[in-house]
Design a protein around this motif. Structure first.
Motif: not given
Length: 203
Positions: A135-141
Motif C-alpha cells: 500500500k503506497r497511499d493513505l486511502e483505501p483502493i
C-alpha cells in the motif's frame, strides 16, 4: 519414342510433364481467385478458456497481486507464474514496471492490471484471491475483478468491485466451478488463504 515436329525433336514424356505443370499452374491461380483473406480477418486464436483479471486506478502506485488455485490445488501467482493449466500473463507492481522500451525510447504504460489465463479446464472449483502486497497511499483502493470466457467467443461471466484497505490484506473474491457449456456455477466467497505469508489457520 522421340518424334520430329516441324523440324524439332520432341519427347512425349516431356510433353506430359509440361501439360501437368500447366494444369497445376491453372489450379493455383483458380485457388487464388477463391481465396478470401477478408473472411479470415478478425479471427482470434487465443489458446485459453478463461481470462481472470484485476485492475485498479492508473493514478495509484499500489501493488495488488492476483492468486488463483485450480481444482487440483495448483496455485499461480507472481511466485509461480505457471501452474498446471494456469498462467500469470502479467505481474503488475504498480509504478515499478510501468515503463517499457520501444525503439530505444522509454514509454510509460500506466494501466494497473494483472492477468491469469486458464489454458484448459479441470472439473472442480477454482478460487480467485487478491493480495494487497504493498500500500503506497493513505486511502483505501478499489479493484475490479473480472472473469471472461474466451472460447468459443468472448463473454464476461463474473464482475466484482472490491475495496482493499491495508497492506498484507488477502481476500477471496470468488470461488466457482466452470461448466462445459461456458457458464460458471457454485459461485461463492467462502474465504480461504492462498498465500504463504501468514500462518494462522484458514477460516
Amino acid at each position: 519414342m522421340i518424334r520430329r515436329t516441324g523440324g524439332y525433336t520432341t519427347d512425349p514424356f516431356v510433353d506430359l510433364l509440361f501439360n501437368a505443370l500447366l494444369g497445376f499452374t491453372l489450379l493455383f491461380f483458380v485457388s487464388l481467385v477463391y481465396f478470401n483473406p477478408e473472411a479470415r480477418q478478425g479471427k482470434v486464436n487465443l489458446k485459453a478458456e478463461y481470462i481472470i483479471s484485476v485492475t485498479w486506478p492508473e493514478s495509484r502506485t499500489d501493488d495488488i497481486d492476483l492468486w488463483v488455485r485450480d481444482p487440483l490445488g495448483e496455485i499461480v501467482s507472481y511466485l509461480k507464474k505457471d501452474a498446471g493449466w494456469l498462467h500469470l500473463d502479467r505481474d503488475d507492481q504498480g509504478a515499478v514496471n510501468d515503463t517499457v522500451v520501444i525503439e530505444g525510447r522509454e514509454v510509460v504504460y500506466p494501466i494497473n492490471q494483472e492477468l491469469v489465463t486458464l489454458r484448459g479446464l479441470i472439473d472442480g472449483e477454482y478460487t480467485v484471491n487478491l493480495y494487497y502486497y504493498e500500500k503506497r497511499d493513505l486511502e483505501p483502493i478499489e479493484a475490479l475483478v473480472k472473469i471472461e470466457r474466451i472460447n468459443p467467443s468472448v463473454q464476461t461471466v463474473f464482475v466484482k468491485r472490491v475495496v482493499l484497505s491495508k497492506s498484507d490484506e488477502e481476500r477471496t473474491i470468488v470461488r466457482f466451478t466452470p461448466t462445459r457449456d461456458g457458464s460458471i456455477i457454485n459461485v461463492n466467497e467462502r474465504q480461504v488463504r492462498l498465500t504463504p505469508y501468514l500462518l494462522e489457520p484458514e477460516t
